[in-house]
Design a protein around this motif. Structure first.
Motif, PDB file in Angstrom:
ATOM      1  N   SER A  72       0.798  -1.221   0.000  1.00 42.74           N
ATOM      2  CA  SER A  72       0.000   0.000   0.000  1.00 42.74           C
ATOM      3  C   SER A  72       0.830   1.270   0.000  1.00 42.74           C
ATOM      4  CB  SER A  72      -0.931   0.029   1.225  1.00 42.74           C
ATOM      5  OG  SER A  72      -1.821  -1.038   1.190  1.00 42.74           O
ATOM      6  N   VAL A  73       1.916   1.277   0.741  1.00 40.69           N
ATOM      7  CA  VAL A  73       2.662   2.520   0.929  1.00 40.69           C
ATOM      8  C   VAL A  73       3.858   2.653  -0.019  1.00 40.69           C
ATOM      9  CG1 VAL A  73       3.940   3.869   2.639  1.00 40.69           C
ATOM     10  CG2 VAL A  73       1.868   2.689   3.300  1.00 40.69           C
ATOM     11  N   ILE A  74       4.368   1.548  -0.532  1.00 39.90           N
ATOM     12  CA  ILE A  74       5.531   1.631  -1.418  1.00 39.90           C
ATOM     13  C   ILE A  74       5.167   1.303  -2.863  1.00 39.90           C
ATOM     14  CG2 ILE A  74       7.798   0.656  -1.926  1.00 39.90           C
ATOM     15  CD1 ILE A  74       8.198   0.411   1.083  1.00 39.90           C
ATOM     16  N   LEU A  75       4.466   0.225  -3.100  1.00 44.22           N
ATOM     17  CA  LEU A  75       4.180  -0.193  -4.468  1.00 44.22           C
ATOM     18  C   LEU A  75       3.039   0.590  -5.119  1.00 44.22           C
ATOM     19  CD1 LEU A  75       4.659  -4.051  -4.144  1.00 44.22           C
ATOM     20  CD2 LEU A  75       6.275  -2.329  -4.959  1.00 44.22           C
ATOM     21  N   LEU A  76       1.963   0.843  -4.386  1.00 40.60           N
ATOM     22  CA  LEU A  76       0.833   1.575  -4.956  1.00 40.60           C
ATOM     23  C   LEU A  76       1.215   2.966  -5.452  1.00 40.60           C
ATOM     24  CD1 LEU A  76      -2.483   0.911  -2.978  1.00 40.60           C
ATOM     25  CD2 LEU A  76      -1.977   0.444  -5.352  1.00 40.60           C
ATOM     26  N   PRO A  77       1.957   3.769  -4.677  1.00 48.58           N
ATOM     27  CA  PRO A  77       2.335   5.088  -5.206  1.00 48.58           C
ATOM     28  C   PRO A  77       3.135   4.997  -6.505  1.00 48.58           C
ATOM     29  CG  PRO A  77       2.718   5.024  -2.851  1.00 48.58           C
ATOM     30  CD  PRO A  77       2.369   3.629  -3.279  1.00 48.58           C
ATOM     31  N   LEU A  78       4.045   4.039  -6.580  1.00 49.20           N
ATOM     32  CA  LEU A  78       4.825   3.879  -7.810  1.00 49.20           C
ATOM     33  C   LEU A  78       3.917   3.514  -8.978  1.00 49.20           C
ATOM     34  CD1 LEU A  78       7.912   1.951  -6.427  1.00 49.20           C
ATOM     35  CD2 LEU A  78       7.785   4.361  -7.083  1.00 49.20           C
ATOM     36  N   LEU A  79       2.977   2.629  -8.734  1.00 45.29           N
ATOM     37  CA  LEU A  79       2.024   2.222  -9.765  1.00 45.29           C
ATOM     38  C   LEU A  79       1.198   3.412 -10.251  1.00 45.29           C
ATOM     39  CD1 LEU A  79       0.519  -0.150 -11.298  1.00 45.29           C
ATOM     40  CD2 LEU A  79      -1.059  -0.085  -9.363  1.00 45.29           C
ATOM     41  N   PHE A  80       0.735   4.231  -9.327  1.00 43.34           N
ATOM     42  CA  PHE A  80      -0.104   5.361  -9.713  1.00 43.34           C
ATOM     43  C   PHE A  80       0.690   6.458 -10.423  1.00 43.34           C
ATOM     44  CE2 PHE A  80      -3.100   3.761  -6.331  1.00 43.34           C
ATOM     45  CZ  PHE A  80      -4.009   3.262  -7.246  1.00 43.34           C
ATOM     46  N   TYR A  81       1.935   6.677 -10.036  1.00 46.41           N
ATOM     47  CA  TYR A  81       2.773   7.623 -10.782  1.00 46.41           C
ATOM     48  C   TYR A  81       2.985   7.117 -12.208  1.00 46.41           C
ATOM     49  CZ  TYR A  81       4.131  11.195  -7.418  1.00 46.41           C
ATOM     50  OH  TYR A  81       4.126  12.271  -6.577  1.00 46.41           O
ATOM     51  N   PHE A  82       3.214   5.830 -12.353  1.00 48.20           N
ATOM     52  CA  PHE A  82       3.396   5.235 -13.670  1.00 48.20           C
ATOM     53  C   PHE A  82       2.116   5.381 -14.504  1.00 48.20           C
ATOM     54  CE2 PHE A  82       3.309   1.457 -16.482  1.00 48.20           C
ATOM     55  CZ  PHE A  82       4.430   1.745 -17.255  1.00 48.20           C
ATOM     56  N   LEU A  83       0.967   5.109 -13.895  1.00 48.45           N
ATOM     57  CA  LEU A  83      -0.314   5.233 -14.584  1.00 48.45           C
ATOM     58  C   LEU A  83      -0.557   6.668 -15.045  1.00 48.45           C
ATOM     59  CD1 LEU A  83      -3.004   3.962 -15.493  1.00 48.45           C
ATOM     60  CD2 LEU A  83      -3.872   4.405 -13.187  1.00 48.45           C
ATOM     61  N   ALA A  84      -0.256   7.640 -14.194  1.00 45.67           N
ATOM     62  CA  ALA A  84      -0.429   9.047 -14.566  1.00 45.67           C
ATOM     63  C   ALA A  84       0.469   9.412 -15.742  1.00 45.67           C
ATOM     64  CB  ALA A  84      -0.135   9.951 -13.366  1.00 45.67           C
ATOM     65  N   ALA A  85       1.693   8.889 -15.767  1.00 44.44           N
ATOM     66  CA  ALA A  85       2.610   9.165 -16.877  1.00 44.44           C
ATOM     67  C   ALA A  85       2.099   8.541 -18.175  1.00 44.44           C
ATOM     68  CB  ALA A  85       4.005   8.642 -16.541  1.00 44.44           C
ATOM     69  N   ILE A  86       1.604   7.326 -18.096  1.00 42.59           N
ATOM     70  CA  ILE A  86       1.070   6.660 -19.288  1.00 42.59           C
ATOM     71  C   ILE A  86      -0.125   7.427 -19.847  1.00 42.59           C
ATOM     72  CG2 ILE A  86      -0.099   4.561 -20.122  1.00 42.59           C
ATOM     73  CD1 ILE A  86       2.900   4.213 -19.741  1.00 42.59           C
ATOM     74  N   VAL A  87      -1.010   7.869 -18.979  1.00 39.47           N
ATOM     75  CA  VAL A  87      -2.196   8.619 -19.418  1.00 39.47           C
ATOM     76  C   VAL A  87      -1.770   9.951 -20.036  1.00 39.47           C
ATOM     77  CG1 VAL A  87      -4.255   9.834 -18.597  1.00 39.47           C
ATOM     78  CG2 VAL A  87      -3.795   7.496 -17.857  1.00 39.47           C
ATOM     79  N   GLN A  88      -0.811  10.615 -19.427  1.00 36.86           N
ATOM     80  CA  GLN A  88      -0.336  11.884 -19.978  1.00 36.86           C
ATOM     81  C   GLN A  88       0.276  11.682 -21.364  1.00 36.86           C
ATOM     82  OE1 GLN A  88       3.253  13.486 -18.538  1.00 36.86           O
ATOM     83  NE2 GLN A  88       2.989  15.414 -19.606  1.00 36.86           N
ATOM     84  N   LEU A  89       1.112  10.668 -21.512  1.00 37.05           N
ATOM     85  CA  LEU A  89       1.737  10.398 -22.812  1.00 37.05           C
ATOM     86  C   LEU A  89       0.692  10.018 -23.863  1.00 37.05           C
ATOM     87  CD1 LEU A  89       4.942   8.494 -21.687  1.00 37.05           C
ATOM     88  CD2 LEU A  89       4.760  10.860 -22.494  1.00 37.05           C
ATOM     89  N   THR A  90      -0.311   9.260 -23.458  1.00 41.13           N
ATOM     90  CA  THR A  90      -1.389   8.906 -24.376  1.00 41.13           C
ATOM     91  C   THR A  90      -2.146  10.158 -24.804  1.00 41.13           C
ATOM     92  OG1 THR A  90      -1.614   6.757 -23.309  1.00 41.13           O
ATOM     93  CG2 THR A  90      -3.474   7.499 -24.650  1.00 41.13           C
ATOM     94  N   TRP A  91      -2.430  11.017 -23.849  1.00 36.41           N
ATOM     95  CA  TRP A  91      -3.151  12.258 -24.121  1.00 36.41           C
ATOM     96  C   TRP A  91      -2.346  13.138 -25.081  1.00 36.41           C
ATOM     97  CZ3 TRP A  91      -8.049  12.768 -23.092  1.00 36.41           C
ATOM     98  CH2 TRP A  91      -8.655  14.012 -23.049  1.00 36.41           C
TER      99      TRP A  91
END
Length: 164
Positions: A72-91
């Motif tokens: 929850s505290v280490i892996l989830l934040p990394l996953l969500f930062y990655f997801l935000a980057a993917i969405v931004q690049l797609t956009w």
């Protein structure tokens, strides 16, 4: 506006809340705080289910909690930062204007705004175990999160157009 009031206001009008947040300027610290609070509440929401699992299976509760805390505290934040980057690049690939900050802020705020439903989901998972009700609440959480994210992401993009 206090955080709890902003969360309630998001259920009534997510665009207004995102406009208020983006009007504060680029606040990476605030976006990170939103994400970490969500991750903490995600951990808290898993505790009833872990207690149930420990009681039924006989597994050590502290081991289950440690693994969940790590995720929850280490892996989830990394996953969500990655997801935000993917969405931004797609956009950006679609020819739309979007900053990484607006992508992160929309995602992290949408996650944080849905924490009441995540807490309900965790409580029901602990009390009822795997059931139809828990599944319905989980689907409701995901739909609500997607709705908030889509609505707030659009506001972020509009703000970006205003700047240029």
């Amino acid at each position: 506006m206090p955080l709890a009031r902003d969360i309630v206001a998001t259920y009534l009008g997510p665009k207004r809340v995102m406009q208020r947040l983006t009007a504060m300027g680029r606040r990476e610290d605030l976006a990170l705080i939103f994400l970490m609070i969500f991750c903490f509440f995600t951990f808290i929401s898993q505790l009833p289910k872990l207690v149930r699992q420990s009681h039924i299976s006989g597994e050590d509760l502290s081991v289950l909690m440690a693994g969940t805390l790590m995720a929850s505290v280490i892996l989830l934040p990394l996953l969500f930062y990655f997801l935000a980057a993917i969405v931004q690049l797609t956009w950006l690939g679609l020819g739309k204007k979007c900053t990484g900050y607006h992508s992160r802020l929309a995602l992290f705020w949408s996650l944080l705004a849905t924490t009441p439903v995540i807490l309900l989901y965790g409580l029901l998972a602990g009390l009822l175990g795997p059931s139809y009700t828990v599944t319905v609440v989980g689907i409701f959480w995901f739909a609500l999160f997607c709705c908030f994210w889509i609505l707030t992401f659009g506001v972020s993009g509009e703000k970006r157009h205003d700047v240029n």
